[in-house]
Design a protein around this motif. Structure first.
Motif, PDB file in Angstrom:
ATOM      1  N   UNK A  44      -3.653  -0.780   3.903  1.00 35.90           N
ATOM      2  CA  UNK A  44      -2.840  -1.293   5.000  1.00 35.90           C
ATOM      3  C   UNK A  44      -1.573  -0.450   5.115  1.00 35.90           C
ATOM      4  N   UNK A  46       2.051   0.321   7.658  1.00 32.81           N
ATOM      5  CA  UNK A  46       2.929  -0.311   8.644  1.00 32.81           C
ATOM      6  C   UNK A  46       4.032   0.653   9.066  1.00 32.81           C
ATOM      7  N   UNK A  53       5.692  -7.661   3.177  1.00 38.64           N
ATOM      8  CA  UNK A  53       5.076  -7.622   1.871  1.00 38.64           C
ATOM      9  C   UNK A  53       3.605  -7.959   2.125  1.00 38.64           C
ATOM     10  N   UNK A  54       2.707  -7.077   1.732  1.00 34.51           N
ATOM     11  CA  UNK A  54       1.298  -7.217   2.098  1.00 34.51           C
ATOM     12  C   UNK A  54       0.439  -7.342   0.843  1.00 34.51           C
ATOM     13  N   UNK A  55      -0.298  -8.435   0.734  1.00 32.17           N
ATOM     14  CA  UNK A  55      -1.140  -8.658  -0.447  1.00 32.17           C
ATOM     15  C   UNK A  55      -2.558  -9.058  -0.074  1.00 32.17           C
ATOM     16  N   UNK A  57      -2.535  -4.874  -0.507  1.00 32.84           N
ATOM     17  CA  UNK A  57      -2.259  -3.812   0.463  1.00 32.84           C
ATOM     18  C   UNK A  57      -3.334  -2.731   0.461  1.00 32.84           C
ATOM     19  N   UNK A 118      -5.423  -0.500  14.774  1.00 35.08           N
ATOM     20  CA  UNK A 118      -3.991  -0.797  14.852  1.00 35.08           C
ATOM     21  C   UNK A 118      -3.750  -2.188  15.395  1.00 35.08           C
TER      22      UNK A 118
ATOM     23  N   UNK B   2       0.319   3.989  21.046  1.00 39.27           N
ATOM     24  CA  UNK B   2       0.242   3.511  19.663  1.00 39.27           C
ATOM     25  C   UNK B   2       0.130   4.653  18.661  1.00 39.27           C
ATOM     26  N   UNK B   3      -0.587   5.669  19.021  1.00 42.27           N
ATOM     27  CA  UNK B   3      -0.897   6.722  18.057  1.00 42.27           C
ATOM     28  C   UNK B   3       0.329   7.564  17.695  1.00 42.27           C
ATOM     29  N   UNK B   5       3.156   6.438  16.591  1.00 42.86           N
ATOM     30  CA  UNK B   5       3.973   5.795  15.578  1.00 42.86           C
ATOM     31  C   UNK B   5       3.751   6.410  14.205  1.00 42.86           C
ATOM     32  N   UNK B   6       4.790   6.286  13.387  1.00 42.09           N
ATOM     33  CA  UNK B   6       4.669   6.735  12.009  1.00 42.09           C
ATOM     34  C   UNK B   6       4.348   5.547  11.123  1.00 42.09           C
ATOM     35  N   UNK B   7       3.287   5.663  10.373  1.00 44.78           N
ATOM     36  CA  UNK B   7       2.860   4.573   9.496  1.00 44.78           C
ATOM     37  C   UNK B   7       3.077   4.957   8.033  1.00 44.78           C
ATOM     38  N   UNK B   8       3.550   3.974   7.282  1.00 42.17           N
ATOM     39  CA  UNK B   8       3.777   4.164   5.848  1.00 42.17           C
ATOM     40  C   UNK B   8       2.933   3.152   5.087  1.00 42.17           C
ATOM     41  N   UNK B   9       2.651   3.469   3.840  1.00 44.06           N
ATOM     42  CA  UNK B   9       1.887   2.524   3.025  1.00 44.06           C
ATOM     43  C   UNK B   9       2.637   1.203   2.919  1.00 44.06           C
ATOM     44  N   UNK B  10       1.925   0.108   3.157  1.00 45.89           N
ATOM     45  CA  UNK B  10       2.531  -1.211   3.019  1.00 45.89           C
ATOM     46  C   UNK B  10       2.751  -1.492   1.536  1.00 45.89           C
ATOM     47  N   UNK B  11       3.836  -2.215   1.235  1.00 49.91           N
ATOM     48  CA  UNK B  11       4.110  -2.560  -0.158  1.00 49.91           C
ATOM     49  C   UNK B  11       3.646  -3.987  -0.432  1.00 49.91           C
ATOM     50  N   UNK B  12       3.280  -4.248  -1.684  1.00 48.12           N
ATOM     51  CA  UNK B  12       2.812  -5.589  -2.016  1.00 48.12           C
ATOM     52  C   UNK B  12       3.890  -6.425  -2.679  1.00 48.12           C
ATOM     53  N   UNK B  13       4.998  -5.799  -3.032  1.00 47.90           N
ATOM     54  CA  UNK B  13       6.121  -6.541  -3.618  1.00 47.90           C
ATOM     55  C   UNK B  13       7.308  -6.456  -2.681  1.00 47.90           C
ATOM     56  N   UNK B  14       8.044  -7.567  -2.569  1.00 48.75           N
ATOM     57  CA  UNK B  14       9.216  -7.545  -1.680  1.00 48.75           C
ATOM     58  C   UNK B  14      10.436  -7.012  -2.422  1.00 48.75           C
TER      59      UNK B  14
END
Lengths: 128, 14
Positions: A44, A46, A53-55, A57, A118, B2-3, B5-14
């Motif tokens: 995933x 974003x 916060x994605x779980x 991810x 997307x 849409x294409x 946009x810059x996308x980054x890896x989503x994080x699983x911890x806040x």
């Protein structure tokens, strides 16, 4: 450039909806279903990595299986003039027979092996 | 679009 069509079925397919007020964490769920007979790896991404916060991810979905992802929007001061422009992307590829290094697997993936979908984030206020 | 946009890896911890 030829591009593979996304194999996973996303639910919801286009929009992730978050209901305000945004004084606490707001969670939206995204279901990924793998209708194929092969294992599929997903990741995933974003445009606003610090806001969510994605779980989980990333991960692997077995043939015919589903995964439910929690997307947690962190609390923030909502400005009604600022409509969200955040977007999410679910990137996928068919899993190789053995996965030893997930990071290397994504890095070495050729563009024509990758599939993506997307989603747009929609912020809803209770008063609207 | 849409294409762009810059996308980054989503994080699983806040």
């Amino acid at each position: 450039m030829s591009k593979l069509e996304q194999v996973l079925i996303l639910d919801p397919p286009n929009d992730l909806r978050f209901k305000g007020p945004f004084t606490d964490v707001v969670t939206a769920t995204l279901k990924l279903k793998n209708p194929s007979d092969r294992r599929v790896c997903f990741k995933v991404k974003t445009t606003a990595p610090r806001r969510y916060c994605v779980r989980p991810n990333s991960g692997v979905i077995d043939a015919g299986a589903s995964v439910t992802i929690s997307v947690m929007l962190q609390p923030f001061d909502y400005d009604p003039n600022e409509k969200s422009k955040h977007k999410f992307m679910v990137q996928t590829m068919y899993a190789p027979p053995t996965i030893t290094d997930t990071e290397a697997m994504w890095k070495d993936a050729k563009p024509d092996e990758l599939m993506d979908s997307k989603l747009r984030c929609v912020f809803e206020l209770p008063s609207e | 679009a849409l294409s762009e946009d810059e996308f980054y890896d989503a994080v699983s911890e806040s």
